[in-house]
Scaffold this motif. Structure first.
Motif, PDB file in Angstrom:
ATOM      1  N   CYS A 158      32.321  52.812  15.935  1.00 57.01           N
ATOM      2  CA  CYS A 158      30.985  52.647  15.342  1.00 57.01           C
ATOM      3  C   CYS A 158      30.367  53.999  15.011  1.00 57.01           C
ATOM      4  O   CYS A 158      29.780  54.185  13.953  1.00 57.01           O
ATOM      5  N   ILE A 159      30.518  54.962  15.937  1.00 57.01           N
ATOM      6  CA  ILE A 159      29.916  56.282  15.712  1.00 57.01           C
ATOM      7  C   ILE A 159      30.565  56.959  14.511  1.00 57.01           C
ATOM      8  O   ILE A 159      29.893  57.466  13.614  1.00 57.01           O
ATOM      9  N   ARG A 160      31.892  56.950  14.463  1.00 53.37           N
ATOM     10  CA  ARG A 160      32.597  57.622  13.354  1.00 53.37           C
ATOM     11  C   ARG A 160      32.323  56.941  12.016  1.00 53.37           C
ATOM     12  O   ARG A 160      32.366  57.567  10.966  1.00 53.37           O
ATOM     13  N   LEU A 161      32.042  55.633  12.058  1.00 50.64           N
ATOM     14  CA  LEU A 161      31.716  54.934  10.805  1.00 50.64           C
ATOM     15  C   LEU A 161      30.290  55.230  10.352  1.00 50.64           C
ATOM     16  O   LEU A 161      29.848  54.762   9.315  1.00 50.64           O
ATOM     17  N   GLY A 162      29.570  55.983  11.171  1.00 51.69           N
ATOM     18  CA  GLY A 162      28.253  56.452  10.747  1.00 51.69           C
ATOM     19  C   GLY A 162      27.084  55.604  11.218  1.00 51.69           C
ATOM     20  O   GLY A 162      25.953  55.826  10.781  1.00 51.69           O
ATOM     21  N   ALA A 163      27.344  54.647  12.121  1.00 53.48           N
ATOM     22  CA  ALA A 163      26.229  53.826  12.620  1.00 53.48           C
ATOM     23  C   ALA A 163      25.387  54.646  13.604  1.00 53.48           C
ATOM     24  O   ALA A 163      25.892  55.550  14.275  1.00 53.48           O
ATOM     25  N   GLN A 164      24.113  54.297  13.656  1.00 55.67           N
ATOM     26  CA  GLN A 164      23.248  54.859  14.693  1.00 55.67           C
ATOM     27  C   GLN A 164      23.415  53.936  15.898  1.00 55.67           C
ATOM     28  O   GLN A 164      23.046  52.759  15.834  1.00 55.67           O
ATOM     29  N   VAL A 165      24.016  54.451  16.975  1.00 53.26           N
ATOM     30  CA  VAL A 165      24.388  53.578  18.093  1.00 53.26           C
ATOM     31  C   VAL A 165      23.422  53.736  19.269  1.00 53.26           C
ATOM     32  O   VAL A 165      23.065  54.854  19.638  1.00 53.26           O
ATOM     33  N   TYR A 166      23.050  52.612  19.848  1.00 51.72           N
ATOM     34  CA  TYR A 166      22.260  52.605  21.083  1.00 51.72           C
ATOM     35  C   TYR A 166      22.982  51.737  22.107  1.00 51.72           C
ATOM     36  O   TYR A 166      23.364  50.608  21.791  1.00 51.72           O
ATOM     37  N   LEU A 167      23.154  52.274  23.306  1.00 55.77           N
ATOM     38  CA  LEU A 167      23.769  51.476  24.371  1.00 55.77           C
ATOM     39  C   LEU A 167      22.653  50.970  25.271  1.00 55.77           C
ATOM     40  O   LEU A 167      21.722  51.718  25.589  1.00 55.77           O
ATOM     41  N   VAL A 168      22.745  49.720  25.678  1.00 56.77           N
ATOM     42  CA  VAL A 168      21.686  49.163  26.526  1.00 56.77           C
ATOM     43  C   VAL A 168      22.219  48.857  27.916  1.00 56.77           C
ATOM     44  O   VAL A 168      23.400  48.565  28.087  1.00 56.77           O
ATOM     45  N   ASP A 169      21.331  48.957  28.880  1.00 58.00           N
ATOM     46  CA  ASP A 169      21.660  48.578  30.248  1.00 58.00           C
ATOM     47  C   ASP A 169      21.574  47.072  30.315  1.00 58.00           C
ATOM     48  O   ASP A 169      20.481  46.529  30.466  1.00 58.00           O
ATOM     49  N   GLY A 170      22.670  46.398  30.170  1.00 56.13           N
ATOM     50  CA  GLY A 170      22.636  44.938  30.148  1.00 56.13           C
ATOM     51  C   GLY A 170      23.586  44.428  29.093  1.00 56.13           C
ATOM     52  O   GLY A 170      24.344  45.203  28.507  1.00 56.13           O
TER      53      GLY A 170
END
Ligand SMILES: Cc1ncc(COP(=O)(O)O)c(C=O)c1O
Length: 381
Positions: A136-148
């Motif tokens: 996802c990161i390399r494809l250029g998405a803005q990534v957010y990881l959530v606790d859950g």
């Protein structure tokens, strides 16, 4: 929301014979898709192959067919839904899209969003498989990881979409992704010369794939292109099986979130699916059933698929475990034509297998040094 088409009109515009002359890709069903053909955003989606495989169980050999969607551009069937959704959203002028995802939907949105020059915002559980995170990161998405889990990720998208001008592409909350999955039924129908298999086993998390196939089957029946619908059976992990529980208890929808959802099959870890009534309706209407399989069975099924040369990821491998279960309980007749749906490739998951490198031969250039040591050449994982 589900799209409705003027099927009698479409029947006049396109025939099975005309379809047979077009290039094999789900885009060939353009009259049955909700956008102008000139607006298709494509990464080269092929017809995915149907493979024949045999598996031994309790001394008996079972022949099954396997449809391998791992061959799609992003390695999973999520390519289908996102290809159509992104194309349609681009047509509508959308520039920013957001999705909560167990991983593969975000990767597919990131890939098609990149091609469409859209800004992609992906919200995923913090323990999403690392390969998918990197993808996802390399494809250029803005990534957010959530606790859950994905449900927590969904809250972020729901609450913030308005503030940031994102279009919410969440599972089952818009009509576009289903349109990509419905073409699974069309593609299968053409591949099987308009006679679908008796039974399809489909790995299910949010249930979008199942709703899509069911919609496709209904449209095919209304067009008169197929006469008989297959049974659709959903497969989940016993670590997160809200659909199976609701089905077994005769409920029409899932009322509460599954507690402590845990499974190696990240795509099946959806504790509280949205619009669950549609999935349960699809299964009941086709005469299918719902099966939960143990985690260790998922792992052993992944290995069994690989021994056939088939790259089934953990979600997909669950279908083989379910097949065994259904045979054991005599729900499935050996004579029935059964299709196991490979929703994703094993390539994203090899790092979940442990390999003892000390057990693998390391050779220097001296070929005489090679002595075949049977013990050492046994399987090392
Ligand atoms: C490989 C794979 N198979 C199956 C599923 C489940 O799909 P659905 O949410 O449409 O039920 C997912 C979901 O992420 C997935 O990634």
């Amino acid at each position: 929301l589900l799209y409705n088409y003027d099927l009698p009109l479409i029947k006049q515009q396109v025939s099975k014979e005309a379809l047979a002359k077009r290039q094999d890709s789900f885009w060939k069903f353009r009259e049955l898709l909700p956008l102008k053909a000139s607006n298709q955003i494509s990464l080269g989606e092929p017809y995915t192959p149907i493979l024949e495989a045999s598996f031994e169980y309790n001394g008996e050999v079972y022949d099954v067919s396997v449809k391998d969607d791992g061959r799609l551009p992003t390695g999973t069937f999520k390519s289908r839904g996102m290809a159509v959704a992104v194309s349609k959203l681009k047509e509508l002028g959308v520039k920013r899209v957001a999705v909560p995802s167990a991983g593969n939907a975000a990767a597919a949105l990131a890939a098609y969003g990149a091609k469409a020059r859209m800004d992609v915002y992906a919200f995923m559980p913090r323990d999403v498989p690392e390969v998918i995170l990197k993808e996802c990161i390399r494809l250029g998405a803005q990534v957010y990881l959530v606790d859950g889990l994905i449900s927590v990720a969904g809250k972020f998208v729901k609450q913030l979409a308005g503030d940031y001008g994102w279009f919410d592409v969440s599972t089952n909350k818009q009509p576009y992704r289903f349109e990509g999955y419905k073409a699974i039924a069309f593609e299968l129908a053409e591949q099987y010369e308009w006679k679908l298999p008796d039974h399809i086993l489909f790995p299910t998390g949010g249930g979008e794939g199942v709703i899509g196939i069911w919609k496709g089957i209904r449209e095919l029946m209304q067009l008169g292109w197929i006469q008989k619908a297959p049974r659709i059976t959903i497969v989940q992990s016993s670590g997160c099986a809200p659909f199976v529980e609701a089905f077994v208890r005769g409920r029409s929808e899932i009322k509460t979130s599954w507690k402590k959802a845990e499974t190696i099959a990240a795509g099946l870890r959806v504790p509280f699916p949205f619009a669950s009534y549609l999935v349960l309706k699809a299964v009941r209407e086709t005469g299918g059933t719902a099966v939960a399989v143990e985690e260790k069975e998922i792992v052993s099924s992944m290995k069994a698929f690989l021994r056939e040369g088939i790259y089934a990821g953990p979600e997909a491998a669950s279908t083989l475990a379910a097949f065994r279960e259904l045979v054991k309980n005599k729900v499935l007749d050996k004579k029935e034509k059964t299709l196991l749906y490979i929703t994703g490739t094993a390539l994203k998951h090899f790092d979940s297998f442990r390999v003892d490198k000390s057990q693998v031969h390391v050779l220097n250039e001296d070929t005489r040094a090679l002595r075949l040591d049977r013990e050492k050449s046994e399987r090392t994982c």
